[in-house]
Design a protein around this motif. Structure first.
Motif: not given
Length: 131
Positions: A21, A24, A34, A52-55, A59-61
């Protein structure tokens, strides 16, 4: 494009995330953190909240209910007491957890136990309001 790193989100039931990722955001006990690649080594406890994951794919939460995170320059592992994807969240489950926490406050046998129960209730109530 941000540099990627390995992130794992683990609950007692299963491995929820294991991927490269970009960042996060975790609900650390002392405030949101962060984490990005090459972060300084840190270990922190986690309070109930949203991860909150940013790739590269977006994003996925995930909602987590306590635990701890081990952060290294090469990656981050979050061991959650309980975790669920926001999209799969059962709002009745959170309402039941809030009710249980209220009962724990009422049933506390000493000031230290009551204080911990009140803090957990406040965190759950904040989480419930944020979702």
């Amino acid at each position: 494009m941000a540099q990627s790193f390995k992130f794992e989100l683990v609950s007692p039931e299963r491995l929820l995330v294991s991927e490269e990722i970009e960042s996060v955001v975790i609900p650390a006990t002392e405030g949101e953190m962060t984490v990005m690649a090459n972060h300084s080594p840190v270990m922190t406890t986690i309070k109930p909240g949203v991860v909150t994951i940013t790739s590269a794919g977006g994003q996925e939460r995930y909602v987590v209910f306590g635990g701890f995170a081990d952060i290294l320059p090469s990656g981050c592992t979050l061991l959650a007491e309980s975790a669920v994807a926001v999209k799969d969240l059962d709002r009745e489950d959170i309402a039941q957890r809030v009710q249980n926490a209220r009962e724990d406050v009422a049933d506390a046998s000493d000031d230290a136990t009551r204080s911990r129960a009140e803090e957990y209730l406040a965190q759950l109530t904040t989480l419930q309001g944020a979702l």
